[in-house]
Design a protein around this motif. Structure first.
Motif, PDB file in Angstrom:
ATOM      1  N   ARG A   1       9.939   0.297   2.166  1.00  0.00           N
ATOM      2  CA  ARG A   1       9.391   1.058   1.052  1.00  0.00           C
ATOM      3  C   ARG A   1      10.046   0.549  -0.228  1.00  0.00           C
ATOM      4  O   ARG A   1      11.242   0.321  -0.270  1.00  0.00           O
ATOM      5  CB  ARG A   1       9.690   2.543   1.229  1.00  0.00           C
ATOM      6  CG  ARG A   1       8.943   3.206   2.356  1.00  0.00           C
ATOM      7  CD  ARG A   1       9.408   4.658   2.475  1.00  0.00           C
ATOM      8  NE  ARG A   1       8.559   5.441   3.325  1.00  0.00           N
ATOM      9  CZ  ARG A   1       8.820   5.734   4.593  1.00  0.00           C
ATOM     10  NH1 ARG A   1       9.926   5.280   5.162  1.00  0.00           N
ATOM     11  NH2 ARG A   1       7.998   6.491   5.297  1.00  0.00           N
ATOM     12  N   ARG A   2       9.208   0.441  -1.269  1.00  0.00           N
ATOM     13  CA  ARG A   2       9.702   0.032  -2.581  1.00  0.00           C
ATOM     14  C   ARG A   2       9.065   0.935  -3.633  1.00  0.00           C
ATOM     15  O   ARG A   2       7.909   1.327  -3.500  1.00  0.00           O
ATOM     16  CB  ARG A   2       9.289  -1.411  -2.898  1.00  0.00           C
ATOM     17  CG  ARG A   2       9.909  -2.430  -1.997  1.00  0.00           C
ATOM     18  CD  ARG A   2       9.500  -3.813  -2.429  1.00  0.00           C
ATOM     19  NE  ARG A   2      10.081  -4.815  -1.556  1.00  0.00           N
ATOM     20  CZ  ARG A   2       9.682  -6.048  -1.490  1.00  0.00           C
ATOM     21  NH1 ARG A   2       8.693  -6.468  -2.242  1.00  0.00           N
ATOM     22  NH2 ARG A   2      10.269  -6.897  -0.676  1.00  0.00           N
TER      23      ARG A   2
ATOM     24  N   ARG B   1       0.839  -1.197   0.000  1.00  0.00           N
ATOM     25  CA  ARG B   1       0.000   0.000   0.000  1.00  0.00           C
ATOM     26  C   ARG B   1       0.873   1.244   0.000  1.00  0.00           C
ATOM     27  O   ARG B   1       1.996   1.227   0.515  1.00  0.00           O
ATOM     28  CB  ARG B   1      -0.899   0.028   1.243  1.00  0.00           C
ATOM     29  CG  ARG B   1      -1.923  -1.068   1.269  1.00  0.00           C
ATOM     30  CD  ARG B   1      -2.986  -0.789   0.220  1.00  0.00           C
ATOM     31  NE  ARG B   1      -3.897  -1.904   0.065  1.00  0.00           N
ATOM     32  CZ  ARG B   1      -4.135  -2.508  -1.090  1.00  0.00           C
ATOM     33  NH1 ARG B   1      -3.509  -2.132  -2.184  1.00  0.00           N
ATOM     34  NH2 ARG B   1      -4.986  -3.484  -1.170  1.00  0.00           N
ATOM     35  N   THR B   2       0.339   2.330  -0.534  1.00  0.00           N
ATOM     36  CA  THR B   2       1.034   3.615  -0.472  1.00  0.00           C
ATOM     37  C   THR B   2       0.847   4.194   0.929  1.00  0.00           C
ATOM     38  O   THR B   2      -0.046   3.769   1.679  1.00  0.00           O
ATOM     39  CB  THR B   2       0.475   4.616  -1.496  1.00  0.00           C
ATOM     40  OG1 THR B   2      -0.880   4.926  -1.134  1.00  0.00           O
ATOM     41  CG2 THR B   2       0.535   4.075  -2.914  1.00  0.00           C
TER      42      THR B   2
ATOM     43  N   LYS C   1       5.244   7.087  -7.036  1.00  0.00           N
ATOM     44  CA  LYS C   1       4.714   6.482  -5.809  1.00  0.00           C
ATOM     45  C   LYS C   1       5.707   5.500  -5.197  1.00  0.00           C
ATOM     46  O   LYS C   1       6.507   4.887  -5.891  1.00  0.00           O
ATOM     47  CB  LYS C   1       3.411   5.727  -6.096  1.00  0.00           C
ATOM     48  CG  LYS C   1       2.262   6.614  -6.463  1.00  0.00           C
ATOM     49  CD  LYS C   1       1.016   5.796  -6.653  1.00  0.00           C
ATOM     50  CE  LYS C   1      -0.162   6.673  -7.040  1.00  0.00           C
ATOM     51  NZ  LYS C   1      -1.369   5.863  -7.228  1.00  0.00           N
ATOM     52  N   THR C   2       5.583   5.376  -3.895  1.00  0.00           N
ATOM     53  CA  THR C   2       6.344   4.388  -3.147  1.00  0.00           C
ATOM     54  C   THR C   2       5.346   3.479  -2.443  1.00  0.00           C
ATOM     55  O   THR C   2       4.368   3.959  -1.861  1.00  0.00           O
ATOM     56  CB  THR C   2       7.249   5.074  -2.102  1.00  0.00           C
ATOM     57  OG1 THR C   2       8.138   5.952  -2.784  1.00  0.00           O
ATOM     58  CG2 THR C   2       8.047   4.063  -1.314  1.00  0.00           C
ATOM     59  N   LEU C   3       5.597   2.191  -2.513  1.00  0.00           N
ATOM     60  CA  LEU C   3       4.724   1.219  -1.860  1.00  0.00           C
ATOM     61  C   LEU C   3       5.362   0.725  -0.572  1.00  0.00           C
ATOM     62  O   LEU C   3       6.579   0.555  -0.495  1.00  0.00           O
ATOM     63  CB  LEU C   3       4.452   0.041  -2.788  1.00  0.00           C
ATOM     64  CG  LEU C   3       3.699   0.391  -4.070  1.00  0.00           C
ATOM     65  CD1 LEU C   3       3.612  -0.823  -4.976  1.00  0.00           C
ATOM     66  CD2 LEU C   3       2.308   0.918  -3.737  1.00  0.00           C
ATOM     67  N   VAL C   4       4.536   0.479   0.414  1.00  0.00           N
ATOM     68  CA  VAL C   4       4.982  -0.033   1.701  1.00  0.00           C
ATOM     69  C   VAL C   4       4.541  -1.481   1.796  1.00  0.00           C
ATOM     70  O   VAL C   4       3.382  -1.810   1.539  1.00  0.00           O
ATOM     71  CB  VAL C   4       4.391   0.784   2.864  1.00  0.00           C
ATOM     72  CG1 VAL C   4       4.815   0.213   4.208  1.00  0.00           C
ATOM     73  CG2 VAL C   4       4.777   2.247   2.734  1.00  0.00           C
ATOM     74  N   THR C   5       5.478  -2.333   2.157  1.00  0.00           N
ATOM     75  CA  THR C   5       5.175  -3.752   2.316  1.00  0.00           C
ATOM     76  C   THR C   5       5.757  -4.232   3.636  1.00  0.00           C
ATOM     77  O   THR C   5       6.766  -3.710   4.106  1.00  0.00           O
ATOM     78  CB  THR C   5       5.736  -4.575   1.137  1.00  0.00           C
ATOM     79  OG1 THR C   5       5.314  -5.923   1.268  1.00  0.00           O
ATOM     80  CG2 THR C   5       7.239  -4.520   1.061  1.00  0.00           C
TER      81      THR C   5
END
Length: 155
Positions: free
Chosen positions: A86-87, A55-56, A95-99
């Motif tokens: 963050r990826r 998710r962002t 955008k950066t996605l958080v996993t």
């Protein structure tokens, strides 16, 4: 069948729900302390684990009810704690996605083992039909909570 009126039953359910919320809030705080986290951070980890994918930070803000700045700081804390990373979004470079990461998974799973078993046992004597009703109730009241949170924040 109960001898209580509908009003008495609704009042009893409402009182039990309030007690449940308070007990779960205290449990969440204790679990967060055990893991060295802030309760909001633990809730975010729990919510992210339910999501189908990364998710962002903006989406995390929506999930948690935080402002975008607070959500950014929350993700910073999760990253520092080794719980998230963050990826870059491969579909949108802005955008950066958080996993969630697997680094602390064994520790978190171990902390949840006894409570998870206890929560499972609490459901042991309910029939499948009763469990269906409980799930429906929880989904409905979660939706109401989300709606009322938005109403209160809107002013």
């Amino acid at each position: 069948m109960s001898n209580r009126t509908r009003g008495e039953l609704v009042a009893a359910v409402t009182a039990a729900a309030r007690r449940h919320h308070a007990a779960y809030t205290l449990f969440n705080q204790a679990m967060a302390e055990r893991l060295g986290l802030h309760p909001t951070d633990l809730q975010c980890v729990s919510l992210l684990a339910l999501e189908p994918g990364p998710r962002t930070t903006g989406e995390i803000a929506e999930l948690t009810g935080l402002t975008s700045g607070s959500a950014t700081r929350l993700v910073d804390r999760l990253q520092k704690a080794g719980l998230a990373e963050r990826r870059p979004d491969t579909h949108d470079r802005r955008k950066t996605l958080v996993t969630l990461t697997a680094g602390r998974t064994p520790e978190i799973e171990a902390a949840w083992e006894a409570p998870g078993e206890a929560f499972d046992r609490a459901l042991d004597d309910f029939t499948d039909d009763e469990l269906t009703v409980i799930e429906r109730y929880l989904r409905r009241t979660s939706d109401v909570g989300t709606e009322q949170t938005a109403r209160l924040r809107a002013g």
